[in-house]
Design an enzyme around this catalytic site. Structure first.
Site, short mmCIF file in Angstrom:
data_model
loop_
_atom_site.label_atom_id
_atom_site.label_comp_id
_atom_site.label_asym_id
_atom_site.label_seq_id
_atom_site.Cartn_x
_atom_site.Cartn_y
_atom_site.Cartn_z
N SER A 295 33.30 28.73 -8.82
CA SER A 295 32.37 29.83 -9.63
C SER A 295 32.33 30.78 -8.45
CB SER A 295 31.20 29.30 -9.13
OG SER A 295 30.62 28.72 -10.99
N HIS B 218 24.76 32.66 -11.43
CA HIS B 218 23.58 30.74 -11.43
C HIS B 218 24.33 29.56 -10.56
CE1 HIS B 218 28.94 30.66 -12.42
NE2 HIS B 218 28.88 29.29 -11.92
N GLY C 170 33.35 24.93 -7.85
CA GLY C 170 33.15 24.70 -6.94
C GLY C 170 33.93 26.31 -7.12
N ASP D 155 25.88 37.75 -15.57
CA ASP D 155 26.58 36.29 -14.42
C ASP D 155 26.82 37.12 -13.04
OD1 ASP D 155 26.59 33.96 -13.09
OD2 ASP D 155 28.13 33.29 -14.53
N SER E 41 32.87 32.95 -13.36
CA SER E 41 31.26 32.20 -14.66
C SER E 41 31.93 30.97 -14.79
CB SER E 41 30.96 33.37 -15.46
OG SER E 41 29.92 33.10 -16.31
#
Length: 456
Positions: free
Chosen positions: A320, A207, A318, A237, A335
């Protein structure tokens, strides 16, 4: 006399140029024929290919109609949920603890399938809770009363083993690690370094940005890291960022945990419920928690992602794409989730084994303590350990993900690289062309002098 010297110089130059071409061609041939210098890497492993932990092995042998998952308890013991006494006896004989339950894994999976076929409601998630032998459905603050009521009706039709829970906060992707990477899509964290045998990449969350997103290590957009070349989101993801220079550089098998320190990554595996895990992110640094469920489904506002790892470790925007690991074993990339690192929350991770398998890449691992290749075992020891006894892994200094300017020079100077050979060939060609041009220019001048002397 002067013309004779010029002829000698030209001949020497031509001979040197021809010799340089032959030498350069030999160097390139030897470099190409030699073994390629690829980083230590371990192949992807799926749950069926990795050395099974005691619980996973028992569940696989007994089958999904007689078991309902396994986990590690607070004392480090392996617990297997079983539905009949014969299965319980086999579990005890194998040295694990058996827990009698009413609903099998088939029942739990059937319930999640029914939930997945219902109208999608953003802000909801469900997991199979092995320890309670239930499917837990959670709804965040964005879910309306009407939507929650309709989903509750669906759950009621499945059975009493589906539990409905409201949760604080919202389920969101953590767009806004170990190291920060930035693009027009936002800020994420670098996950793990991987390779296809020829090129090297960052594996991070899907994402974070669509294919073609260009990533930088600075706000000014001057230190380019690489470009997203593919991935999957929603559904899964994960994504791959190809390094701008093709290589991750020194320390590719280390993940940053803050204060200039990193953890050596030595393998890849699937986690176990109850296992203590660690997560590193560019916003909140190193955090630890426990795996609370597997095969989780989350309905993010952007789309539904399934097959995730649920944990009680915190994360913030941040983080992720940042790495999840334990004992130096890579497990997943961040995720999304709910909450923050002040009040706590829930964080979901993309399992690394599935991402590696789908992308057909291998995890780059750190060299061993003696400088040699690390143990390529894709999973830690089968012996269960107490969650509190787990550690992130062996610590080591870490560098940034921006390529070192000296890296290119060192590669060009490396005798085992094609670089020196190409440089010799290029220089020889320049010398050969120059010598021919000089000779032609001198011949033209001599001709002009001879021709002009016939006039007058």
């Amino acid at each position: 006399m002067r013309h004779a010297r010029r002829r000698v110089v030209r001949r020497v130059t031509r001979l040197a140029a021809v010799g340089g071409l032959l030498l350069g061609a030999t160097m390139v041939t030897r470099a190409v024929a030699g073994e390629p210098q690829v980083p230590d890497a371990v192949p992807f492993s799926t749950a069926g290919e990795a050395p099974a932990r005691p619980g996973a092995g028992l569940v696989s042998r007994l089958g999904t109609s007689r078991t309902a998952g396994s986990w590690t308890d607070a004392e480090g013991r392996t617990v297997v949920a079983v539905t009949d006494e014969e299965a319980a006896a086999e579990v005890r004989e194998a040295g694990a603890e058996a827990r009698m339950v009413r609903h099998s894994m088939d029942d739990l999976k059937s319930a999640t399938k029914t939930l997945g076929s219902a109208p999608r409601v953003p802000g909801t998630a469900w997991v199979m809770d092995y320890r309670s032998n239930q499917v837990v459905v959670r709804g965040d603050a964005t879910v309306s009363a009407d939507d929650w009521s309709e989903l509750t009706e669906v759950a009621g039709g499945i059975g009493a083993f589906v539990r409905m829970e409201r949760t604080e906060g919202t389920f969101t992707t953590r767009l806004n690690g170990a190291r920060p990477i930035l693009s027009t899509a936002g800020r994420c964290s670098a996950g793990f370094n991987v390779t296809d045998g020829k090129r090297e990449f960052i594996l991070t969350a899907g994402h974070c940005g669509p294919e073609g997103s260009v990533w930088f290590a600075d706000n000014g957009g001057k230190q380019e890291v690489g470009t997203t070349i593919g991935g999957s989101f929603p559904g899964d993801d994960y994504s791959l960022i190809e390094y701008a220079g093709g290589r991750a550089g020194e320390g590719a098998g280390v993940v940053a945990i803050g204060d200039g320190k990193g953890v050596r990554i030595t393998g890849v595996a699937d986690p176990t419920v109850g296992q203590r895990i660690f997560r590193s992110g560019s916003t909140s640094g190193l955090r630890d928690g426990e795996v609370t469920a597997l095969d989780a489904t989350v309905n993010y506002p952007e789309g539904t992602v399934s097959g995730l790892i649920e944990s009680d470790v915190c994360a913030e925007p941040g983080d992720s794409g940042g790495p999840m690991f334990s004992e130096g074993i890579a497990l997943g990339v961040t995720s999304g989730g709910s909450g923050d690192c002040r009040t706590g929350g829930t964080t979901f991770f993309q399992p690394l084994t599935k991402a590696l398998a789908d992308l057909d890449v291998r995890l780059i691992v750190a060299p061993g303590a003696d400088g040699g290749a690390a143990d390529p075992s894709p999973a830690p020891s089968e012996a269960a350990t107490a969650p509190d006894a787990a550690s992130p892994g062996s610590s080591t200094p870490v560098r940034g993900i921006v390529p070192d300017p000296s890296t290119l020079l060192s590669r060009l100077a490396d005798p085992q690289s094609v670089g020196p050979g190409l440089l010799v060939i290029g220089g020889s060609l320049v010398a050969l062309v120059a010598s021919r041009w000089i000779r032609a220019e001198q011949d033209r001048k001599a001709y002009r002098r001879h021709y002009s002397a016939t006039w007058g």
